[in-house]
Design a protein around this motif. Structure first.
Motif, mmCIF file in Angstrom:
data_model
loop_
_atom_site.group_PDB
_atom_site.id
_atom_site.type_symbol
_atom_site.label_atom_id
_atom_site.label_comp_id
_atom_site.label_asym_id
_atom_site.label_seq_id
_atom_site.Cartn_x
_atom_site.Cartn_y
_atom_site.Cartn_z
ATOM 1 N N TRP A 13 0.774 -1.283 -0.101
ATOM 2 C CA TRP A 13 0.078 0.063 0.127
ATOM 3 C C TRP A 13 0.831 1.415 0.014
ATOM 4 O O TRP A 13 1.554 1.556 1.034
ATOM 5 N N SER A 14 0.816 1.848 -1.072
ATOM 6 C CA SER A 14 1.623 3.180 -0.873
ATOM 7 C C SER A 14 0.712 4.563 -0.588
ATOM 8 O O SER A 14 1.060 5.838 -0.661
ATOM 9 N N GLY A 15 -0.640 4.347 -0.715
ATOM 10 C CA GLY A 15 -1.664 5.216 -0.518
ATOM 11 C C GLY A 15 -2.201 6.039 -1.532
ATOM 12 O O GLY A 15 -3.128 6.725 -1.726
ATOM 13 N N GLY A 16 -1.445 5.525 -2.809
ATOM 14 C CA GLY A 16 -1.952 6.097 -4.072
ATOM 15 C C GLY A 16 -3.071 5.020 -4.711
ATOM 16 O O GLY A 16 -3.657 4.261 -4.382
ATOM 17 N N LYS A 17 -3.418 5.472 -6.185
ATOM 18 C CA LYS A 17 -4.555 5.045 -6.915
ATOM 19 C C LYS A 17 -4.308 4.034 -7.378
ATOM 20 O O LYS A 17 -5.255 2.869 -7.241
ATOM 21 N N ASP A 18 -3.151 3.319 -7.827
ATOM 22 C CA ASP A 18 -2.964 1.941 -8.106
ATOM 23 C C ASP A 18 -3.069 1.005 -6.986
ATOM 24 O O ASP A 18 -3.622 -0.096 -7.108
ATOM 25 N N SER A 19 -2.619 1.263 -5.875
ATOM 26 C CA SER A 19 -2.697 0.534 -4.694
ATOM 27 C C SER A 19 -4.425 0.314 -4.387
ATOM 28 O O SER A 19 -4.749 -0.795 -4.104
ATOM 29 N N ALA A 20 -5.032 1.390 -4.574
ATOM 30 C CA ALA A 20 -6.645 1.490 -4.222
ATOM 31 C C ALA A 20 -7.165 0.406 -5.511
ATOM 32 O O ALA A 20 -8.127 -0.137 -4.828
ATOM 33 N N LEU A 21 -6.929 0.661 -6.388
ATOM 34 C CA LEU A 21 -7.383 -0.318 -7.600
ATOM 35 C C LEU A 21 -7.164 -1.692 -7.156
ATOM 36 O O LEU A 21 -8.047 -2.604 -7.391
ATOM 37 N N ALA A 22 -5.844 -1.875 -6.898
ATOM 38 C CA ALA A 22 -5.426 -3.261 -6.678
ATOM 39 C C ALA A 22 -6.239 -3.828 -5.511
ATOM 40 O O ALA A 22 -6.962 -4.987 -5.610
ATOM 41 N N LEU A 23 -6.354 -3.222 -4.547
ATOM 42 C CA LEU A 23 -7.447 -3.506 -3.196
ATOM 43 C C LEU A 23 -8.677 -3.870 -3.810
ATOM 44 O O LEU A 23 -9.267 -4.837 -3.250
ATOM 45 N N GLU A 144 -11.284 4.881 -15.491
ATOM 46 C CA GLU A 144 -11.982 4.154 -14.602
ATOM 47 C C GLU A 144 -11.896 4.533 -13.051
ATOM 48 O O GLU A 144 -12.997 4.567 -12.700
ATOM 49 N N PHE A 145 -10.863 4.738 -12.577
ATOM 50 C CA PHE A 145 -10.436 5.371 -11.272
ATOM 51 C C PHE A 145 -11.208 6.638 -10.913
ATOM 52 O O PHE A 145 -11.962 6.622 -10.083
ATOM 53 N N TYR A 150 -13.447 7.771 -7.128
ATOM 54 C CA TYR A 150 -12.270 7.872 -6.206
ATOM 55 C C TYR A 150 -11.859 9.423 -6.403
ATOM 56 O O TYR A 150 -11.796 9.864 -7.194
ATOM 57 N N ARG A 151 -11.220 9.905 -5.486
ATOM 58 C CA ARG A 151 -10.782 11.203 -5.315
ATOM 59 C C ARG A 151 -9.377 10.985 -4.852
ATOM 60 O O ARG A 151 -8.910 10.385 -3.810
ATOM 61 N N ALA A 152 -8.292 11.625 -5.452
ATOM 62 C CA ALA A 152 -6.801 11.693 -5.134
ATOM 63 C C ALA A 152 -6.195 13.005 -5.626
ATOM 64 O O ALA A 152 -6.783 13.781 -6.413
ATOM 65 N N VAL A 153 -5.122 13.251 -5.026
ATOM 66 C CA VAL A 153 -4.258 14.472 -5.340
ATOM 67 C C VAL A 153 -2.948 13.978 -5.699
ATOM 68 O O VAL A 153 -2.319 13.063 -5.242
ATOM 69 N N LEU A 154 -2.166 14.678 -6.732
ATOM 70 C CA LEU A 154 -1.026 14.406 -6.929
ATOM 71 C C LEU A 154 0.056 15.032 -6.011
ATOM 72 O O LEU A 154 0.179 16.546 -5.811
ATOM 73 N N VAL A 155 0.879 14.072 -5.159
ATOM 74 C CA VAL A 155 1.514 14.579 -4.083
ATOM 75 C C VAL A 155 3.020 14.623 -4.429
ATOM 76 O O VAL A 155 3.735 15.233 -3.738
ATOM 77 N N CYS A 156 3.398 14.040 -5.681
ATOM 78 C CA CYS A 156 5.016 13.927 -6.032
ATOM 79 C C CYS A 156 4.719 13.975 -7.537
ATOM 80 O O CYS A 156 4.139 13.119 -8.117
ATOM 81 N N ASP A 172 -8.374 14.035 -11.853
ATOM 82 C CA ASP A 172 -9.362 13.970 -12.274
ATOM 83 C C ASP A 172 -9.539 14.062 -13.945
ATOM 84 O O ASP A 172 -8.611 13.994 -14.548
ATOM 85 N N GLY A 173 -10.762 14.302 -14.530
ATOM 86 C CA GLY A 173 -10.898 14.088 -16.045
ATOM 87 C C GLY A 173 -9.961 15.429 -16.402
ATOM 88 O O GLY A 173 -9.288 15.223 -17.531
#
Length: 231
Positions: A13-23, A144-145, A150-156, A172-173
């Protein structure tokens, strides 16, 4: 494998979107049971390694997901030897606690060398890796995300691959339309990292506000997220 019932797994778990989708993929597969999230944290900074997100936000995120969080704490500038040693010790302790645990789930998409490295590292301690998103179409996955809510922010942001101004933006879009064609929409080549703060599986929003944007190592642009009180 256990004799009966769903197979226990850990989710890297990195806290990011790919982790969330894998989960999400693993949770929807009834043959698996997620026992914990597994995150590497840089101890001196108290932040998720690579992503730079504060540990307090990581812990709130795990609480919102309703899952235990296992943290592998490494030092700044940790060598592969240190990382692998601490990861192996953490996994060994978890296997002692959870009968039948032998699998770690990763959100990797297409980098074959990273996949091979993870598989080698786990094989040395008698475990295996699972990649539920492997070879998925990344533009389709990114859209799809967003579509799933899902809501996410670019942190790096890696400023050698993507303009620094993208740090702190919503995933987002609009962002997907603005990304240069040279950038993978999921940031799989390390162009950017994200933090998911709301969406499927999260019981409540991980409340935060955008803090300062800073440049590290003359290359990586971080947008600091600061936790705020729940309403």
């Amino acid at each position: 494998m256990t004799g009966s019932g769903p197979q226990p797994v850990l989710v890297a778990w990195s806290g990011g979107k790919d982790s969330a989708l894998a989960l999400r993929e693993i949770v929807s597969d009834r043959s698996y049971r997620v026992t914990a999230l597994l995150t590497t944290v840089t101890g001196e900074y108290d932040r998720i390694s690579m992503h730079g997100v504060r540990r307090t936000l990581l812990e709130r995120q795990a609480a919102s997901l309703g899952l235990p969080l296992e943290q592998v704490v490494i030092s700044p500038g940790a060598t592969n030897e240190e990382y692998e040693g601490k990861m192996a010790a953490t996994l060994a302790a978890l296997r002692d606690r959870v009968p039948g645990l032998d699998t770690v789930v990763f959100g990797d998409l297409f980098l074959a060398d990273i996949r091979a490295y993870r598989e080698r590292m786990l094989a040395r301690i008698g475990m295996r890796a699972l990649f539920p998103l492997w070879r998925r179409d990344t533009p389709a996955l990114a859209h799809e995300f967003v579509r799933l809510g899902y809501r996410a922010v670019l942190v790096c942001v890696d400023a050698q691959q993507l303009a620094a101004e993208f740090a702190g933006r919503e995933f987002d879009g609009d962002l997907l339309r603005d990304l240069p064609s040279t950038v993978d929409p999921c940031g799989e080549n390390g162009e950017f990292h994200t933090f998911v703060y709301a969406g499927p599986g999260l019981r409540h929003e991980v409340r935060h506000e955008r803090g300062p944007v800073v440049l590290r190592d003359r290359r990586f642009v971080y947008c600091d997220l600061v936790e705020t009180a729940a309403r």
